[in-house]
Design an enzyme around this catalytic site. Structure first.
Site, PDB file in Angstrom:
ATOM      1  N   VAL A 113      -9.289   5.409   6.061  1.00  0.00           N
ATOM      2  CA  VAL A 113      -9.078   6.130   7.317  1.00  0.00           C
ATOM      3  C   VAL A 113      -9.729   7.512   7.271  1.00  0.00           C
ATOM      4  CG1 VAL A 113      -7.286   7.231   8.734  1.00  0.00           C
ATOM      5  CG2 VAL A 113      -6.965   4.898   7.898  1.00  0.00           C
ATOM      6  N   CYS A 121      -0.771  -2.652   5.402  1.00  0.00           N
ATOM      7  CA  CYS A 121      -0.319  -2.300   6.753  1.00  0.00           C
ATOM      8  C   CYS A 121       0.810  -3.206   7.211  1.00  0.00           C
ATOM      9  CB  CYS A 121      -1.478  -2.368   7.740  1.00  0.00           C
ATOM     10  SG  CYS A 121      -2.586  -0.962   7.558  1.00  0.00           S
TER      11      CYS A 121
END
Ligand SMILES: NC(=O)c1ccc[n+]([C@@H]2O[C@H](COP(=O)([O-])OP(=O)(O)OC[C@H]3O[C@@H](n4cnc5c(N)ncnc54)[C@H](O)[C@@H]3O)[C@@H](O)[C@H]2O)c1
Length: 428
Positions: free
Chosen positions: A15, A258
């Site tokens: 990210v 996730c």
């Protein structure tokens, strides 16, 4: 940058690096990471995650550093550090709180702190902001403000990218919300979706991921039941697709940091407020148990084929947590390997993308080169990397003894191509 904010990014993983390089196309970005190896490779112009290209790194004006003092140069700080689970499946917030402490020491009046890491609803306000205040000795909302904007990138996916995924934005106050929206709109062509509070934004991110966990668990439960009933799951799904409100979910492994992790984060929060989130718990259990089902079925199919299970040569195709992505964290493939090992069955693991030293370090497994995979009794297709999808069916056939088995977990084999080949094709 037209918004006149100076961006820093803390935590340069999948990210953070994507974010730093995107903002770095517009102006200088300070990019900080604790890991000196990561800083060195980025300064050398390469991302070992293969998420950001060398070309994009080169063209971006990003100052990669392990010196947190440099964060003082910026006034719009984006925190994107990992939020994993501990060994009891509870949130491990050590990186997030560590990064918060580091930044708090450099915080100035007028700064905006943005959290992008995935957390449970309430975490930012209950844990991070008090820590920012305590260490910086600055007053929240008066001296500094906070944004929560979850990242929704999907590594390995070239269609849904940082630039074309709508960014959820929330903030401590309207003015900060406007500023943050303007800053992000400069790099995200899909635009932003402001919401009323930090808690709502935290909830959106985690709940959209858990929705996937639950939907996949339903398909996993159905797959096990249909096997017992002797009905082909794939054919049932093909039929379902003809209805207008069909939801596109398939049975399979749910790995990665996730989806499954997020379910445990929300379960942790639910527990704190005294609520038993039964459906989420059941989904987790089913998705974890699918591994055992696959391992059991592998043994059964080998016996059915007349192969000696103990001495069988079994290849596992793919060890990363998902296709076309080198990320090894929380891969469920390792559970299949362990489950088979519990039956005394050894496996030969291949992956065209995973970094062999990283696999060795993380799981103690030596990846086998493709050309050395031969005289196999079974192949388990665990990850649908492009490499496997593009394989010629004869190449696969040539690697297998007769009789033998292909466990096609990812639905990439056409059964008809293997008719009368002496190879049993099993699908989930
Ligand atoms: N990877 C994804 O697909 C994805 C997608 C959406 C959201 N997220 C969320 O984004 C966050 C970051 O995930 P990621 O996959 O980019 O993580 P990552 O593990 O790839 O990278 C994290 C980086 O942060 C660094 N780091 C750790 N602690 C630090 C600290 N205290 N100070 C500075 N640097 C520190 C690490 O060295 C590492 O380089 C997580 O909350 C994750 O759930 C990830």
């Amino acid at each position: 940058m037209s918004t006149k904010r100076k961006v820093s990014v803390i935590g340069l993983g999948y990210v953070g690096l994507t974010t730093a390089v995107a903002f770095g196309q517009l102006g200088k970005v300070i990019a900080f990471d604790l890991n000196p190896v990561r800083i060195k490779e980025l300064n050398d112009g390469h991302d070992s995650n293969e998420e950001v290209s060398d070309q994009d790194i080169k063209s971006a004006s990003v100052y990669y550093t392990g010196d947190s003092e440099c964060l003082k140069e910026a006034d719009f700080h984006i925190i994107s550090v990992p939020t994993p689970l501990d060994h009891t499946n509870h949130p491990d917030l050590s990186s997030l709180l560590g990064a918060t402490q580091t930044l708090a020491k450099c915080l100035k009046k007028g700064d905006i702190v943005v959290y992008e890491s995935t957390v449970y609803p309430g975490e930012t306000e209950e844990k991070c902001i008090p820590l920012l205040q305590k260490i910086s000795k600055l007053e929240y909302k008066k001296d500094f403000t906070v944004v929560y904007s979850p990242e929704r990138i999907n590594p390995g996916d070239k269609d849904h990218t940082f630039f074309n995924i709508i960014k959820i934005i929330s903030a401590s106050d309207e003015k900060t919300l406007t500023i943050a929206s303007e800053v992000y709109k400069e790099v995200i062509s899909a635009g932003v979706f402001p919401v009323s509070s930090i808690r709502v934004a935290e909830a959106i991110k985690i709940i959209e991921n858990i929705q996937r966990d639950i939907n996949i668990s339903y398909m996993n439960e159905i797959a096990i039941l249909l096997h017992k009933l002797g009905i082909d799951t794939a054919e049932v799904i093909e039929g379902m697709k003809t209805k207008w409100n069909y939801l596109a979910f398939k049975p399979g492994l749910v790995g990665g940091h996730c989806i499954s992790v997020n379910s445990y984060y929300l379960l942790h929060k639910a527990d704190q407020v005294g609520y038993r989130a039964e459906l989420i718990m059941a989904a987790r259990e089913i998705n974890e148990d699918i591994v055992k089902f696959i391992a059991e079925q592998t043994i059964k199919q080998l016996i059915r084929a007349g192969v000696m299970v103990n001495t069988a040569r079994i290849a596992i195709l793919g060890i990363t947590y998902k296709e076309n992505c080198s990320d090894l964290r929380d891969t469920r493939v390792i559970d299949i390997i362990k489950e088979l090992a519990a039956y005394g069955v050894k496996t030969l693991v291949h992956d065209p993308i995973a970094d062999p030293p990283a696999v060795k370090e993380e799981y103690g497994i030596d990846l086998i080169p493709w050309d050395e995979l031969n005289k196999l009794d079974a192949i388990i297709i665990t990850v649908a990397h492009k490499f496997y999808i593009k394989l010629d069916k004869n190449e696969l056939k040539n690697k297998l003894n007769r009789p033998s088995v292909i466990m096609d977990i990812k639905e990439i084999i056409n059964k008809k191509d293997f008719a009368d080949s002496g190879i049993i094709i099993w699908k989930l």
